[in-house]
Motif scaffolding. Structure first.
Motif, PDB file in Angstrom:
ATOM      1  N   TRP A 751      41.084  40.320  21.012  1.00 32.74           N
ATOM      2  CA  TRP A 751      40.670  41.156  21.874  1.00 32.74           C
ATOM      3  C   TRP A 751      39.990  40.434  22.621  1.00 32.74           C
ATOM      4  O   TRP A 751      39.654  40.257  24.821  1.00 32.74           O
ATOM      5  CB  TRP A 751      40.010  42.334  21.532  1.00 32.74           C
ATOM      6  N   ALA A 752      39.426  40.205  22.351  1.00 37.48           N
ATOM      7  CA  ALA A 752      37.898  38.787  23.481  1.00 37.48           C
ATOM      8  C   ALA A 752      38.484  37.384  23.320  1.00 37.48           C
ATOM      9  O   ALA A 752      38.028  37.498  25.063  1.00 37.48           O
ATOM     10  CB  ALA A 752      37.452  38.507  22.151  1.00 37.48           C
ATOM     11  N   PHE A 753      39.625  37.050  23.441  1.00 36.19           N
ATOM     12  CA  PHE A 753      39.988  35.970  24.364  1.00 36.19           C
ATOM     13  C   PHE A 753      40.982  36.728  25.177  1.00 36.19           C
ATOM     14  O   PHE A 753      40.884  36.179  25.782  1.00 36.19           O
ATOM     15  CB  PHE A 753      41.274  35.181  22.460  1.00 36.19           C
ATOM     16  N   ALA A 754      42.287  37.739  24.429  1.00 35.97           N
ATOM     17  CA  ALA A 754      43.405  38.306  25.130  1.00 35.97           C
ATOM     18  C   ALA A 754      42.235  38.605  26.638  1.00 35.97           C
ATOM     19  O   ALA A 754      42.882  38.223  27.987  1.00 35.97           O
ATOM     20  CB  ALA A 754      44.088  39.000  24.211  1.00 35.97           C
ATOM     21  N   TYR A 755      41.193  39.620  26.381  1.00 36.14           N
ATOM     22  CA  TYR A 755      40.832  40.116  27.554  1.00 36.14           C
ATOM     23  C   TYR A 755      40.310  39.586  28.996  1.00 36.14           C
ATOM     24  O   TYR A 755      40.201  39.161  29.759  1.00 36.14           O
ATOM     25  CB  TYR A 755      39.407  41.206  27.113  1.00 36.14           C
ATOM     26  N   ASN A 756      39.157  38.102  27.836  1.00 31.37           N
ATOM     27  CA  ASN A 756      38.907  36.746  29.291  1.00 31.37           C
ATOM     28  C   ASN A 756      40.406  36.173  29.908  1.00 31.37           C
ATOM     29  O   ASN A 756      39.843  36.300  31.205  1.00 31.37           O
ATOM     30  CB  ASN A 756      38.004  35.681  28.602  1.00 31.37           C
ATOM     31  N   THR A 757      40.631  36.383  28.563  1.00 30.57           N
ATOM     32  CA  THR A 757      42.336  34.715  29.936  1.00 30.57           C
ATOM     33  C   THR A 757      42.896  36.270  30.412  1.00 30.57           C
ATOM     34  O   THR A 757      43.464  35.747  31.570  1.00 30.57           O
ATOM     35  CB  THR A 757      43.484  34.949  28.423  1.00 30.57           C
ATOM     36  N   ALA A 758      42.734  37.407  30.111  1.00 29.45           N
ATOM     37  CA  ALA A 758      43.258  37.892  31.491  1.00 29.45           C
ATOM     38  C   ALA A 758      43.337  38.384  32.648  1.00 29.45           C
ATOM     39  O   ALA A 758      43.477  38.815  33.592  1.00 29.45           O
ATOM     40  CB  ALA A 758      44.481  39.353  30.706  1.00 29.45           C
ATOM     41  N   LEU A 759      41.653  38.611  32.452  1.00 30.26           N
ATOM     42  CA  LEU A 759      41.189  39.692  32.855  1.00 30.26           C
ATOM     43  C   LEU A 759      40.274  38.051  34.455  1.00 30.26           C
ATOM     44  O   LEU A 759      40.066  38.530  35.276  1.00 30.26           O
ATOM     45  CB  LEU A 759      40.505  39.986  33.177  1.00 30.26           C
ATOM     46  N   ILE A 760      39.933  37.023  34.246  1.00 27.24           N
ATOM     47  CA  ILE A 760      39.186  36.390  34.960  1.00 27.24           C
ATOM     48  C   ILE A 760      40.522  36.047  35.770  1.00 27.24           C
ATOM     49  O   ILE A 760      40.136  36.135  37.382  1.00 27.24           O
ATOM     50  CB  ILE A 760      39.292  34.870  34.161  1.00 27.24           C
ATOM     51  N   PRO A 761      42.150  36.106  36.176  1.00 25.48           N
ATOM     52  CA  PRO A 761      43.007  36.016  36.747  1.00 25.48           C
ATOM     53  C   PRO A 761      42.532  37.025  38.215  1.00 25.48           C
ATOM     54  O   PRO A 761      43.201  36.736  38.740  1.00 25.48           O
ATOM     55  CB  PRO A 761      43.824  35.269  36.074  1.00 25.48           C
ATOM     56  N   VAL A 762      42.389  38.408  37.807  1.00 28.29           N
ATOM     57  CA  VAL A 762      42.345  39.792  38.394  1.00 28.29           C
ATOM     58  C   VAL A 762      41.347  39.122  39.067  1.00 28.29           C
ATOM     59  O   VAL A 762      41.476  39.755  40.232  1.00 28.29           O
ATOM     60  CB  VAL A 762      42.230  40.546  37.055  1.00 28.29           C
ATOM     61  N   ALA A 763      39.987  38.812  38.011  1.00 31.04           N
ATOM     62  CA  ALA A 763      39.336  38.799  39.307  1.00 31.04           C
ATOM     63  C   ALA A 763      38.952  38.008  40.285  1.00 31.04           C
ATOM     64  O   ALA A 763      38.522  37.973  41.376  1.00 31.04           O
ATOM     65  CB  ALA A 763      38.229  37.961  38.494  1.00 31.04           C
ATOM     66  N   ALA A 764      40.015  36.592  39.704  1.00 29.15           N
ATOM     67  CA  ALA A 764      39.664  35.791  40.947  1.00 29.15           C
ATOM     68  C   ALA A 764      41.143  36.467  42.204  1.00 29.15           C
ATOM     69  O   ALA A 764      40.483  35.689  42.899  1.00 29.15           O
ATOM     70  CB  ALA A 764      40.362  34.681  40.407  1.00 29.15           C
ATOM     71  N   GLY A 765      41.012  37.661  42.172  1.00 24.68           N
ATOM     72  CA  GLY A 765      42.594  37.924  43.323  1.00 24.68           C
ATOM     73  C   GLY A 765      43.773  37.867  43.213  1.00 24.68           C
ATOM     74  O   GLY A 765      44.279  37.340  43.932  1.00 24.68           O
ATOM     75  N   VAL A 766      44.013  37.226  41.883  1.00 31.56           N
ATOM     76  CA  VAL A 766      45.594  36.551  42.240  1.00 31.56           C
ATOM     77  C   VAL A 766      46.364  37.665  42.692  1.00 31.56           C
ATOM     78  O   VAL A 766      47.492  37.605  42.542  1.00 31.56           O
ATOM     79  CB  VAL A 766      45.613  35.971  40.787  1.00 31.56           C
TER      80      VAL A 766
END
Length: 818
Positions: A751-766
């Motif tokens: 959960w911790a790894f997948a969560y960060n990996t998935a949401l950082i690009p979303v936060a960046a605006g991809v």
């Protein structure tokens, strides 16, 4: 170069000191070394690591003494914090290792004894930005102490932020509200009011992020606090410029994000508050163990019992415990009889009868009658104190599976800062107008969403809850990494005697020639054996009636048996060979002898007046719980082996009854070690279960050693796991806890790894170019806080692990619903 002073063991003369000194001087990196035999201290100047010095002394036969220190630390919020503290401690001269636990907010440090003080260690951690102090030896550090300040700060931040959030966001959702606010006070006044409220949020409840995060950022070692501080400060600074110095901004970019800064701080504080509450529950098991010690006792002084503090009790003192009272320390009963509930120590629910000379254990509950007992162990020497120490040690351990998380986290925050900066640059270069606003929102969202809190909590919280629940079930993990090693085991090997069997021979069968009275034959054999203290003789004697015939003219034939006169008849008892050598024809007993021998039983033959009369079968009985336990282990996908010093026939007979896969019999203690190595080569990682002194080498050699708690101290010290219930069924509970805890850790890490990996690009605006979606920094803060709460909540499910029912026939292994 540094100068290090520490204690050295095993020196008894000046020659010893000289050899130790030469060993140190020859070690790489040592410029000068001296050893003082008077105070057993070594002084070394140079740049050699403590590990090198320790290895040099160990090779010379004069090991360096080691000391263990424990610190209570505050202010750690993520895995990067724990890594920073560990590196600060390990850089100190004399420190051998340092393990920091985010869940318990503690550090366990091993040092060369005398090289460094606990106070110096605490000051080093404090200087690194995390206030620390020496922890008490008799109690765990309570993360619960953070709950009240965090609740207060969350409430204050929420109260100040809520008006800004409702008016600003409500105005977007409901335009009439926006027009009403603008009409009543105007935009500039409204923004100034937001500035005042959110500035209060940042400098009051939010100051903790800036106090810790900004200094670490300036030192080049940012942590989660740095990310929150940067994100909220960026939103506040931009909004402040837009409010008071709009001329500095490009046209069309004037906007405020005060509500984002306030909500970020409020949500993260709320998340930490929930974390602190959940952390408090993870330590519930060990706090329960500590609470088992009463504060006062009824102590005998001058013939009368008076109430006294527990700390006044010394070994040899006489103590009275009233009905329903809690036994304070370990002792031996000197007066009275009662039943004692020992479930909190052993995990077994049935009360145990206690009478004079029986032992009692501190922390257990007396039944309906008063007991008077003499203290035999107090303080840290009691069973309860040792259990607490084992659980604390296990909870502070770092599993091999955590190594990956540690490596990622070490570079995670700097990488996130780089991604945030790149995000801002890309939005400024390619984003729609006003690009500065979009860049700010995306950059702040990346900073906030990527905080690695969940990564730091994923493993230690599961270890805490899992080992704590295991202790309540009578399974003590002496070493935390045994959790992972037991989960990797492919085969469980058991010692036979005392582990799978009762450990004492009993009469299990007999056969008499036609016309002979079985009871009379048993009386005669027992009469002949009553002078012997051999276990086989004791088994015959304990099965016979009390009224035995008289024996005269007894003669012992060493290694075979004996000859005597019973009721005027010449009588022989012993092995089949003994009867044959005395001229007795054993043919009438041959079928029974063969049948009993095939089952691995020990045979005792009886002849009267040179005629075969009876044969008795003696065997070590299988424990009732052994078969269900082995069935449960098979159901869990494990192979089962038995390693015994008994003869192959007896061992194979028991193996057939229990369904054991591999048998190694007729081995000495060192042979058990070879047997474990052979199992490891053919099957895989080996867990070994034993209880005797002769099992200690095998327990140490096995990948995981499990000692029956009622066994010897030597066996328990050599083991990784202690089954304090004293029952072999504890093996199944240990396997169950290990499997469920490791699965829980894997879930948390995923959960911790997948969560960060998935949401950082979303936060960046991809997603913006295709769908027009951007992640608000406020939503990022809420999601980040919830990720940590999810990890903690998932770990807390381990508190519901139920004991595996492996004591009754036909029971099967199961995993209790978490």
């Amino acid at each position: 170069m540094t100068t290090l002073r520490f204690s050295v063991d095993n020196m008894s003369c000046a020659g010893c000191a000289g050899r130790a000194e030469r060993a140190l001087a020859a070690a790489p990196g040592v410029a000068e070394a001296s050893v003082n035999i008077a105070n057993h201290m070594a002084q070394v100047t140079g740049d050699a690591s403590p590990d090198i010095l320790r290895a040099a002394l160990k090779t010379a036969g004069y090991p360096a003494r080691e000391a263990k220190h424990r610190l209570s630390i505050s202010g750690m919020t993520c895995a990067s914090c724990t890594g920073r503290v560990e590196r600060a401690l390990e850089a100190l001269p004399g420190v051998l290792s340092a393990h920091v636990n985010l869940a318990t907010q503690t550090a366990e440090i091993r040092t060369l004894d005398g090289a460094i003080t606990t106070e110096t260690l605490a000051q080093t951690v404090t200087d690194a930005g995390y206030p620390a102090k020496p922890a008490k030896d008799d109690a765990p550090t309570e993360p619960q102490s953070e709950v009240d300040p965090l609740r207060r700060d969350t409430v204050i931040a929420g109260a100040l932020t809520l008006p800004v959030f409702l008016t600003e966001m409500g105005g977007h959702l409901y335009p009439p509200l926006h027009h009403a606010v603008m009409g009543s006070m105007g935009m500039q006044t409204f923004w100034v009011l937001q500035f005042l409220l959110i500035t209060l949020v940042l400098v009051w409840p939010g100051r903790r992020f800036f106090r810790i995060g900004l200094p670490l950022l300036f030192k080049g070692s940012p942590d989660m606090n740095s990310l929150v501080a940067l994100g909220s400060l960026a939103a506040w600074s931009y909004s402040t410029i837009a409010t008071f110095l709009p001329m500095l901004l490009p046209d069309g970019t004037r906007a405020v994000y005060f509500e984002a800064a306030g909500v970020i701080v409020t949500l993260i504080l709320a998340g930490r508050w929930m974390e602190a509450r959940a952390k408090g529950r993870t330590g519930a098991a060990i706090r329960h163990l500590i609470s088992l010690r009463p504060d006062t006792v009824l102590l005998s002084r001058n013939g009368t019992f008076t109430e006294a503090p527990l700390t006044d009790v010394a070994v040899g003192d006489v103590i009275k415990v009233l009905p329903g009272g809690r036994i304070a320390v370990d002792g031996a009963v000197v007066e009275g009889d009662s039943f004692v509930d020992e479930s909190m120590i052993t995990g077994e629910p049935v009360p145990v009868a206690k009478a004079k000379d029986d032992t009692v254990t501190g922390g257990t509950i007396n039944g309906r009658k008063a007991l008077v007992y003499r203290a035999t162990a107090v303080g840290s020497n009691t069973v309860l104190a040792r259990i607490i120490d084992m659980v604390q040690t296990a909870q502070g351990a770092k599993l091999p599976i955590q190594a990956l998380a540690d490596k990622v986290v070490r570079i995670f925050v700097p990488v996130v800062l780089g991604i945030a900066a790149l995000t801002v640059v890309l939005w400024l270069a390619f984003g729609p107008q006003p690009s500065l606003g979009y860049a700010l929102v995306a950059g702040v969202a990346v900073l906030i969403i990527a905080c690695p809190c969940a990564m730091g909590l994923a493993t230690p919280t599961s270890i805490m809850v899992g080992t704590g629940r295991a202790a309540e079930l009578g399974v003590l993990f002496r070493k935390g990494d045994a959790l992972q090693r037991l989960d990797n085991a492919k085969v469980v090997a058991f010692d036979k005697t005392g582990t799978l069997t009762e450990g004492r021979p009993t009469l299990v069968d007999q056969h008499c020639v036609p016309g002979a009275d079985p009871t009379e034959m048993l009386r005669v054999a027992a009469a002949l054996e009553q002078g012997s203290d051999h276990p086989i003789a004791r088994a015959i004697l304990s099965a016979a009636p009390a009224d035995l015939p008289n024996v005269t003219d007894s003669e012992t034939i060493p290694g075979y048996g004996l000859i005597a006169s019973v009721n005027g008849q010449s009588t022989l008892v012993g092995s089949e060979r003994h009867l044959i050598e005395q001229g007795v024809e054993t043919g009438p007993l041959q079928d029974a002898i063969t049948r009993f021998a095939d089952k691995g039983h020990t045979l005792v033959c009886l002849a009267i007046n040179k005629q075969a009369a009876a044969v008795f079968a003696v065997a070590d009985q299988i424990k009732p719980s052994a078969k269900p336990v082995i069935d449960a282990l098979h159901a869990a996908g494990l192979k089962v082996a038995m390693i015994s010093g008994d003869n192959p026939a007896a061992a194979n007979a028991i193996a057939r009854q229990l369904g054991i896969d591999h048998v190694t019999a007729g081995v000495r203690p060192d042979g058990k070690v070879d047997a474990i190595k052979a199992l490891r080569d053919t099957v895989g990682a080996v867990a070994f279960v034993g209880d005797g002194i002769n099992d200690a080498p095998a327990l140490a050699e096995a990948d995981i050693g499990l000692a029956i708690g009622t066994g010897t101290d030597v066996a328990i010290e050599a083991a990784d796991i202690v089954l304090s219930s004293g029952r072999v069924s504890g093996v199944v509970n240990a396997v169950d806890v290990s499997k469920q805890t490791m699965r829980n850790i894997r879930q948390n890490l995923f959960w911790a790894f997948a969560y960060n990996t998935a949401l950082i690009p979303v936060a960046a605006g991809v997603l913006y170019p295709a769908f027009g979606i951007m992640l608000s920094p406020m939503l990022g803060a809420g999601a980040m806080a919830l990720s940590s709460v999810f990890v903690l909540s998932n770990a807390l499910r381990l508190r519901k692990i139920a004991p595996v029912q492996a004591d009754a026939p036909n029971s099967t292994y199961h995993e209790a619903p978490a």
